[in-house]
Design a protein around this motif. Structure first.
Motif, PDB file in Angstrom:
ATOM      1  N   THR A 107     -52.431 -19.377  26.618  1.00  0.00           N
ATOM      2  CA  THR A 107     -52.392 -19.684  27.892  1.00  0.00           C
ATOM      3  C   THR A 107     -53.423 -20.631  28.531  1.00  0.00           C
ATOM      4  O   THR A 107     -53.946 -21.160  27.783  1.00  0.00           O
ATOM      5  CB  THR A 107     -52.216 -18.194  28.599  1.00  0.00           C
ATOM      6  OG1 THR A 107     -52.020 -18.301  29.909  1.00  0.00           O
ATOM      7  CG2 THR A 107     -53.662 -17.458  28.462  1.00  0.00           C
ATOM      8  N   SER A 108     -53.323 -20.552  29.886  1.00  0.00           N
ATOM      9  CA  SER A 108     -54.217 -21.452  30.510  1.00  0.00           C
ATOM     10  C   SER A 108     -55.328 -20.836  31.215  1.00  0.00           C
ATOM     11  O   SER A 108     -55.397 -19.837  31.339  1.00  0.00           O
ATOM     12  CB  SER A 108     -53.155 -22.194  31.494  1.00  0.00           C
ATOM     13  OG  SER A 108     -53.665 -22.588  32.674  1.00  0.00           O
ATOM     14  N   THR A 109     -56.116 -21.638  31.774  1.00  0.00           N
ATOM     15  CA  THR A 109     -57.133 -21.102  32.515  1.00  0.00           C
ATOM     16  C   THR A 109     -56.647 -20.948  33.995  1.00  0.00           C
ATOM     17  O   THR A 109     -57.537 -20.319  34.769  1.00  0.00           O
ATOM     18  CB  THR A 109     -58.465 -21.868  32.259  1.00  0.00           C
ATOM     19  OG1 THR A 109     -58.189 -23.153  32.764  1.00  0.00           O
ATOM     20  CG2 THR A 109     -59.046 -21.872  31.196  1.00  0.00           C
ATOM     21  N   LEU A 111     -54.580 -19.347  36.136  1.00  0.00           N
ATOM     22  CA  LEU A 111     -53.949 -18.343  36.310  1.00  0.00           C
ATOM     23  C   LEU A 111     -53.910 -17.631  37.674  1.00  0.00           C
ATOM     24  O   LEU A 111     -55.246 -17.558  37.788  1.00  0.00           O
ATOM     25  CB  LEU A 111     -53.637 -17.586  35.142  1.00  0.00           C
ATOM     26  CG  LEU A 111     -53.347 -18.083  33.746  1.00  0.00           C
ATOM     27  CD1 LEU A 111     -53.632 -16.789  32.876  1.00  0.00           C
ATOM     28  CD2 LEU A 111     -52.001 -18.303  33.934  1.00  0.00           C
ATOM     29  N   THR A 116     -55.189 -12.893  34.080  1.00  0.00           N
ATOM     30  CA  THR A 116     -56.517 -13.219  33.483  1.00  0.00           C
ATOM     31  C   THR A 116     -57.106 -11.804  33.314  1.00  0.00           C
ATOM     32  O   THR A 116     -57.428 -11.782  32.089  1.00  0.00           O
ATOM     33  CB  THR A 116     -57.382 -14.263  34.138  1.00  0.00           C
ATOM     34  OG1 THR A 116     -56.777 -15.375  34.655  1.00  0.00           O
ATOM     35  CG2 THR A 116     -58.710 -14.252  33.300  1.00  0.00           C
ATOM     36  N   GLN A 120     -57.427 -10.141  29.426  1.00  0.00           N
ATOM     37  CA  GLN A 120     -58.837  -9.990  28.776  1.00  0.00           C
ATOM     38  C   GLN A 120     -59.138  -8.370  28.618  1.00  0.00           C
ATOM     39  O   GLN A 120     -59.787  -8.274  27.602  1.00  0.00           O
ATOM     40  CB  GLN A 120     -59.757 -10.716  29.832  1.00  0.00           C
ATOM     41  CG  GLN A 120     -59.674 -12.120  29.737  1.00  0.00           C
ATOM     42  CD  GLN A 120     -60.627 -12.857  30.626  1.00  0.00           C
ATOM     43  OE1 GLN A 120     -61.488 -12.023  31.428  1.00  0.00           O
ATOM     44  NE2 GLN A 120     -60.844 -14.001  30.599  1.00  0.00           N
ATOM     45  N   PHE A 130     -55.099 -13.037  23.541  1.00  0.00           N
ATOM     46  CA  PHE A 130     -54.909 -14.276  24.518  1.00  0.00           C
ATOM     47  C   PHE A 130     -55.905 -15.296  24.210  1.00  0.00           C
ATOM     48  O   PHE A 130     -57.047 -14.816  24.211  1.00  0.00           O
ATOM     49  CB  PHE A 130     -54.835 -14.052  26.056  1.00  0.00           C
ATOM     50  CG  PHE A 130     -53.566 -12.959  26.418  1.00  0.00           C
ATOM     51  CD1 PHE A 130     -52.686 -13.826  27.081  1.00  0.00           C
ATOM     52  CD2 PHE A 130     -53.535 -11.937  26.207  1.00  0.00           C
ATOM     53  CE1 PHE A 130     -51.597 -12.996  27.386  1.00  0.00           C
ATOM     54  CE2 PHE A 130     -52.489 -10.946  26.585  1.00  0.00           C
ATOM     55  CZ  PHE A 130     -51.549 -11.890  27.309  1.00  0.00           C
ATOM     56  N   ASP A 131     -55.239 -16.575  24.118  1.00  0.00           N
ATOM     57  CA  ASP A 131     -56.318 -17.610  24.055  1.00  0.00           C
ATOM     58  C   ASP A 131     -56.117 -18.580  25.284  1.00  0.00           C
ATOM     59  O   ASP A 131     -55.010 -19.090  25.516  1.00  0.00           O
ATOM     60  CB  ASP A 131     -56.001 -18.535  22.853  1.00  0.00           C
ATOM     61  CG  ASP A 131     -55.975 -17.663  21.605  1.00  0.00           C
ATOM     62  OD1 ASP A 131     -57.166 -17.266  21.280  1.00  0.00           O
ATOM     63  OD2 ASP A 131     -55.225 -17.653  20.741  1.00  0.00           O
ATOM     64  N   GLN A 132     -56.916 -18.686  26.030  1.00  0.00           N
ATOM     65  CA  GLN A 132     -57.078 -19.290  27.545  1.00  0.00           C
ATOM     66  C   GLN A 132     -57.426 -20.906  27.212  1.00  0.00           C
ATOM     67  O   GLN A 132     -58.514 -21.144  27.250  1.00  0.00           O
ATOM     68  CB  GLN A 132     -57.792 -18.579  28.580  1.00  0.00           C
ATOM     69  CG  GLN A 132     -57.138 -17.476  29.237  1.00  0.00           C
ATOM     70  CD  GLN A 132     -57.789 -17.060  30.200  1.00  0.00           C
ATOM     71  OE1 GLN A 132     -58.780 -16.362  30.336  1.00  0.00           O
ATOM     72  NE2 GLN A 132     -57.001 -17.354  31.681  1.00  0.00           N
ATOM     73  N   GLU A 399     -65.698 -18.525  34.423  1.00  0.00           N
ATOM     74  CA  GLU A 399     -64.285 -18.451  34.367  1.00  0.00           C
ATOM     75  C   GLU A 399     -63.605 -19.101  35.530  1.00  0.00           C
ATOM     76  O   GLU A 399     -62.854 -19.801  35.819  1.00  0.00           O
ATOM     77  CB  GLU A 399     -63.946 -16.982  34.178  1.00  0.00           C
ATOM     78  CG  GLU A 399     -64.086 -16.228  32.993  1.00  0.00           C
ATOM     79  CD  GLU A 399     -63.825 -14.900  32.905  1.00  0.00           C
ATOM     80  OE1 GLU A 399     -63.307 -14.222  31.722  1.00  0.00           O
ATOM     81  OE2 GLU A 399     -63.842 -14.391  33.737  1.00  0.00           O
TER      82      GLU A 399
END
Ligand SMILES: Cc1ncc(COP(=O)(O)O)c(C=O)c1O
Length: 443
Positions: A107-109, A111, A116, A120, A130-132, A399
């Motif tokens: 996924t993206s940062t 969000l 998010t 997490q 999840f990999d952001q 973040e």
């Protein structure tokens, strides 16, 4: 005429509903009932094995909710829809179905803060990691972040709160190359501004709490399936698992959603597993309210787009504004993608940098008379909110940086009031705050 032959504005009012099937009621009635009387034992048996379409128990299907599900699926060009009790439930059920018990989601940062936070802090307990990635804007770089156990790419089509627009065609091509679906949260754009399935998305999720309903008076989520993803590609054995409810009436042989509903397998699995047992069920009354809201979707969103342009024009010339982020702003890195994917205009959510101290920013928010101060961007009323301290406050400072949320960011959701009144309110309070004496630390 089949629904497919009508235009969006007709479908949003008429799709998936025939008064002749509902005692000639002009508007879809609220079927406020838990269960449905079986005609006889054969009918009961057919309903329990899903060999006849019908209604059994409102936890799984309901006629009012059914109209909503079919209407949104039609508006989005999907084969089937599923309505649930919130946008978070739609996201959760979708991603758990894809990656339950040991998968990863790329996924993206950029969000919604709640997504998010849940990714997490909660999903790992269900075996989902999840990999952001910071490379969501660059499909080539993103490909290097795909791992063997990746089960989906998940992005927001237009992100909360900075309006980053994703390149749907590039991301869907990448996902499909790796045998995984592209899942998008299309909450901000809603089906009026963007139909992600047209550009290759496989699953579309909504917080219908926002633009779709548009009045800030309910919490609802929707999942739409394209019906095109090849779930039998060996990456998703769960889609081929048999489910007791889908057994053959004659032989008793259990079947999988893929066998029984090949174009609706994903949503069927969610309905029979997660909705049936975890049960974030949408009430018939809320489905009815959502249907009322959707009847004016085009008109409302078009007004929001036009109000947004007027307020941006004002903010861009204000000495108290450091920057404006919105895909329609020519200097935006998302301007080109916005022109391509949002030809009717970009959603009415924008952010701007307040050029002043924290105290001045707080005094400004407190003094505004017309603008609402809360977190729900889908209301009919316009709002302004300090996202770093509210809607995205669960993110750590680093973040927030990755999500492009600067400390002085104020998020605006433009809605349906007169733009001149909204601008006058901003202007009056900017002037007052910056005329007042005393400055604190920089925001
Ligand atoms: C983009 C986006 N997705 C999902 C959600 C969650 O939706 P809900 O509040 O309906 O659970 C939100 C809520 O703000 C959102 O902004």
């Amino acid at each position: 005429m089949a629904d497919a032959e009508y235009h969006f504005d007709t479908l949003k009012i008429r799709a998936a509903y025939d008064p002749g099937e509902h005692n000639q009621a002009v508007f879809p009635p609220i079927y406020q009932t838990a269960a449905y009387e079986f005609r006889d034992t054969a009918h009961a048996s057919k309903l329990f094995t899903f060999s006849e379409q019908g209604f059994l128990y409102t936890r799984v299907t309901n006629p009012t909710v059914d109209v909503l599900e079919k209407r949104i699926a039609t508006l989005d060009g999907g084969t089937v829809g599923l309505a649930v009790a919130s946008g978070m439930a739609a996201i959760t059920y979708t991603l758990l179905t894809l990656a339950e018990n040991s998968g990863r989601i790329l996924t993206s940062t950029y969000l919604y803060g709640g997504s998010t936070d849940a990714f997490q802090k909660l999903f790992l307990q269900f075996g989902v990691a999840f990999d952001q990635s910071p490379h969501i804007d660059d499909a080539k770089a993103l490909e290097r972040d795909i791992k063997p156990d990746n089960k989906a790419i998940f992005v927001e089509t237009v992100s909360n709160p900075t309006g980053a627009v994703v390149d749907l065609e590039a991301l869907s091509a990448l996902a499909h190359k790796h045998g995984i679906p592209l899942v998008v949260d299309n909450t901000f754009a809603a089906p009026y501004l963007l139909n992600p399935i047209k550009y290759g998305a496989d699953i579309v999720v909504y917080s219908a709490t926002k633009a779709l309903n548009g009045h800030g008076n309910l919490i609802t989520g929707v999942i739409v399936e394209s019906g095109k993803f090849p779930w039998d590609n060996d990456n998703f054995p769960q889609m081929e698992e048999n489910i007791y409810a889908l057994r053959d009436r004659a032989t008793g042989q259990e079947c999988s959603p893929l066998e029984v509903f090949p174009n609706a397998a994903f949503v069927t699995r969610i309905r029979l597993r997660y909705l049936n047992y975890f049960s974030a069920v949408l009430s018939p009354f809320d489905a009815y309210l959502a249907l009322v809201g959707i009847e004016t979707l085009s008109e409302r969103v078009a007004k929001q787009v036009s109000n947004t342009q007027k307020v941006i024009a004002y903010l861009e010339h204000s000495p108290h504004v450091a920057w404006v982020k919105h895909p329609s702003v020519k200097s935006s890195p998302y301007y080109r993608l916005g022109q391509k994917y949002l030809p009717k205009g970009a959603p009415g959510i924008l952010s701007f940098g307040f050029k002043g101290t924290v105290e001045q920013s707080e005094a400004f928010l407190a003094a505004l008379k017309l603008w609402s101060y809360h977190g729900n961007v889908g209301d009919a009323r316009s709002l302004i909110v300090n996202s770093p301290e509210s809607t995205h406050s669960e993110l750590m400072p680093e973040e927030q940086k990755l999500a492009d949320i600067e400390p002085n960011l104020l998020r605006i959701s433009l809605r349906l009031e007169g733009a001149d009144d909204l601008i006058a309110d901003l202007d009056r309070e900017f002037v007052k705050v910056f005329r007042a004496k005393g400055a604190g630390h920089a925001a």
